[in-house]
Design an enzyme around this catalytic site. Structure first.
Site, short mmCIF file in Angstrom:
data_model
loop_
_atom_site.label_atom_id
_atom_site.label_comp_id
_atom_site.label_asym_id
_atom_site.label_seq_id
_atom_site.Cartn_x
_atom_site.Cartn_y
_atom_site.Cartn_z
N GLU A 269 57.71 34.68 -19.31
CA GLU A 269 58.47 35.67 -18.53
C GLU A 269 59.37 34.99 -17.49
O GLU A 269 59.43 35.39 -16.33
CB GLU A 269 57.52 36.68 -17.88
CG GLU A 269 56.86 37.62 -18.88
CD GLU A 269 56.14 38.79 -18.24
OE1 GLU A 269 56.01 39.82 -18.90
OE2 GLU A 269 55.72 38.68 -17.07
N GLU B 99 53.19 41.11 -25.29
CA GLU B 99 52.16 41.68 -24.43
C GLU B 99 52.29 43.19 -24.47
O GLU B 99 53.15 43.77 -23.81
CB GLU B 99 52.27 41.17 -22.99
CG GLU B 99 51.90 39.71 -22.81
CD GLU B 99 51.85 39.29 -21.35
OE1 GLU B 99 51.90 40.19 -20.47
OE2 GLU B 99 51.76 38.08 -21.08
#
Length: 595
Positions: free
Chosen positions: A158, A239
């Site tokens: 991320e 995710e």
């Protein structure tokens, strides 16, 4: 030789379409003797892949050490994944977030102000190269191309959500990581993941790397965003947030099983691949939990149950069965008739008859004799990367009040061994009144978890000056790191000498011990009603922190820690308790929910 590829539309395993249905299972949050059980239950839910992060600081707790044994045996974990007939995705960072201490980045590395955090800086990249050289060979030999389970390896994590470096610099950093990964013979596909946001996907990836997204709902919309940045190839949610983590002082988070299952069905119907975050959350054992700080510092709770399909103790939940039904509509699923409901854990009452007061405990926990400092040091200055530190100075009768610039994160304040207050980052309590007498000031400073997300990654811990009283600046200190995680071992003789104290009445701050017999190998749930805040050990294993602040009311005790006779329960209570007893209860209690 098997081959896993990123095709024009799908993942391809030996040329055949593979819809990856994966679940996050962190080896570092599960007792190693329970890895096989959790992996087996993943297969019975219908998963074909297990994903895990790798926390750099877990394997390299201090400079010059890299540990791959016991709880850190990633090779054994991946071998168990393969033995169950499943594949694996490995996400080695260097940064992982994961609500883990410091997001996995070693505090000892970032204590050097010259080292750049998550950017193209020589010192940072050199350290990552050494980390990868220690870790990735065991991953390389377990790639699918060499008969192992590993399908893919992630680059960073991320990254689009972090920092403000211009895009060329960001891509230069990511390409340096790719080169470092490939230098360790990693030949399977590499990928990045970012939140399903246009700016983050642009900032966090590379044109030549496969992009994946993170989200928990609105699949069609999120995949449309991802497709704008990933024009070809399979769509994957790396995710799929089917739950959430808990922070001390807030509610226990729940996500409705029916809604999660419906969103998962949408995702699989769209042909997407998925990694459930989490399939099984586990526990932040020891002092491993991280923290968030978005204006208010919030440390992460010991339980990482995450409201996942498989509960903290490995019990299938309603969410497990709802998601299994969804997966079965899209892929073959094995029979799960062997799985039952949670059996009641042993119920016991334990008298903690031996105790040593906190002022008497502290000298025995010193890592070394305190050093003199002409200024207030941070715990980084003490080379303490996690845990507790001791600060001492002399008070004058007219000091009246103690104030600090900032406390990271909490300090018990004692004058001549008597507790007079608490400094606390979370409540912004940076001052405490002092008694009107001269004496010795002691601060027991607790690092409650290094920030794992955002701009405060890498900040130093401890007391951040200046330190003032009503009449002066305090700049002469004695300070040292403590070995609190080893408290039962270090103070065993003192506890033995105190064994006849009895178990009635209130408990003072300090170390407390009791023994119990139970069912060997059975999971237990430790409940500490009446106790305030501290650490708990069973048979020398540090379970983690407890805190009456909640939400968590029980601590999970893995069955492998428990024997039939002579079990030892030790508590380090920082403040005092209304009781000298603890209990083991039949079921977990993770606290009041937000619903």
């Amino acid at each position: 030789m098997a081959m896993f590829e990123i095709g024009p539309e799908d993942f391809l395993l030996d040329g055949e379409r593979m819809q990856v249905v994966s679940g996050a299972l962190h080896y570092f949050r599960v007792h190693p003797d329970q890895w096989a059980d959790r992996i087996h239950k993943a297969r019975l839910m219908g998963l074909n892949t297990i994903e895990t992060y790798v926390p750099w600081n877990f394997h390299a707790p201090v400079p010059g050490v890299f540990d791959l044994d016991g709880r850190r045996d990633l090779g054994r974990f991946l071998d168990l994944v393969a033995a169950e007939g499943l594949h694996a995705i490995v996400r080695p960072g260097p940064y992982i977030c994961a609500e883990w201490d410091g997001g996995g980045l070693p505090a000892w590395l970032l204590a050097d102000p010259a080292v750049g955090v998550r950017r193209h800086e020589p010192g940072f990249l050199d350290a990552i190269g050494k980390y990868y050289a220690s870790l990735l060979p065991l991953v390389a030999e377990r790639q699918v191309t060499r008969g192992g389970p590993v399908l893919m390896v992630q680059v960073e994590n991320e990254y689009g959500a972090y920092g403000d470096d211009p895009l060329p610099e960001r891509q230069k950093y990511l390409r340096a990581l790719v080169d470092l990964v490939r230098a360790q013979d990693i030949e399977v596909p590499l990928f990045t993941c970012d939140q399903a946001n246009d700016e983050m996907l642009q900032r966090g990836g590379l044109p030549e790397l496969h992009k994946t997204a993170t989200f928990g709902s609105r699949t069609t919309e999120r995949f449309e965003v991802l497709r704008r940045h990933q024009p070809t190839g399979p769509l994957m949610c790396m995710e799929f947030w089917n739950g959430w983590f808990d922070s001390w002082g807030l509610e226990h988070h729940l996500a409705p099983a029916e809604a999660n299952a419906a969103d998962l069905d949408d995702l699989l119907t769209a042909g997407g691949s998925v990694n459930l975050y989490m399939f099984h959350g586990g526990t932040n054992f020891g002092l491993t939990s991280g923290a968030n700080d978005k204006g208010i510092y919030r440390p992460i709770a010991t339980s990482y149950d995450y409201d996942a399909p498989l509960a903290e103790d490995g019990t299938p939940t309603a969410k497990y069965w709802a998601m299994r039904d969804v997966i079965a509509r899209h892929l073959p699923v094995a029979s799960a008739e062997e799985l039952g409901e949670r059996s009641a854990a042993p119920v016991l009452d334990v008298a903690l008859t031996a105790h040593v007061t906190l002022p008497d405990v502290l000298p025995g926990l010193l890592r070394e004799e305190p050093h003199a400092y002409p200024h207030v040091p941070s715990t980084d200055d003490l080379e303490l990367w996690s845990g507790f530190a001791l600060y001492r100075t002399d008070l004058r009768a007219d000091d009246a009040v103690l104030s600090v610039g900032e406390i990271r994160d909490r300090a018990v304040v004692l004058v001549d061994g008597e507790q007079v207050g608490v400094l606390d980052r979370g409540s912004h309590t940076f001052a405490v009144a002092l008694p009107a007498r001269a004496g010795e000031l002691t601060l027991l400073v607790e690092d409650q978890g290094r920030v794992n997300y955002g701009r405060r990654i890498g900040e130093p811990k401890g007391i951040i000056g200046p330190v003032r009283t009503a009449v002066r600046i305090v700049d002469e200190w004695q300070a040292a790191a403590l070995r609190v995680e080893d408290a039962p071992k270090l103070l065993r003789a003192a506890l033995d000498a105190a064994a006849g104290d009895g178990a009635d009445g209130a408990a003072v701050a300090g170390l407390h011990r009791g023994t119990f017999d139970s069912v060997a190998g059975a999971d237990h749930f430790l409940r500490l009603d009446g106790w305030t805040k501290g650490l708990a050990w069973v048979n020398g294993e540090l379970l983690g922190r407890y805190w009456s602040l909640g939400p968590t009311h029980t601590l999970y005790v893995p069955g492998p820690l428990v024997r039939e006779q002579g079990n030892e329960l030790v508590l380090l209570e920082l403040h005092g308790a209304a009781t000298r007893r603890a209990s083991f209860v039949a079921t977990p209690d993770l606290g009041v929910t937000e619903q």
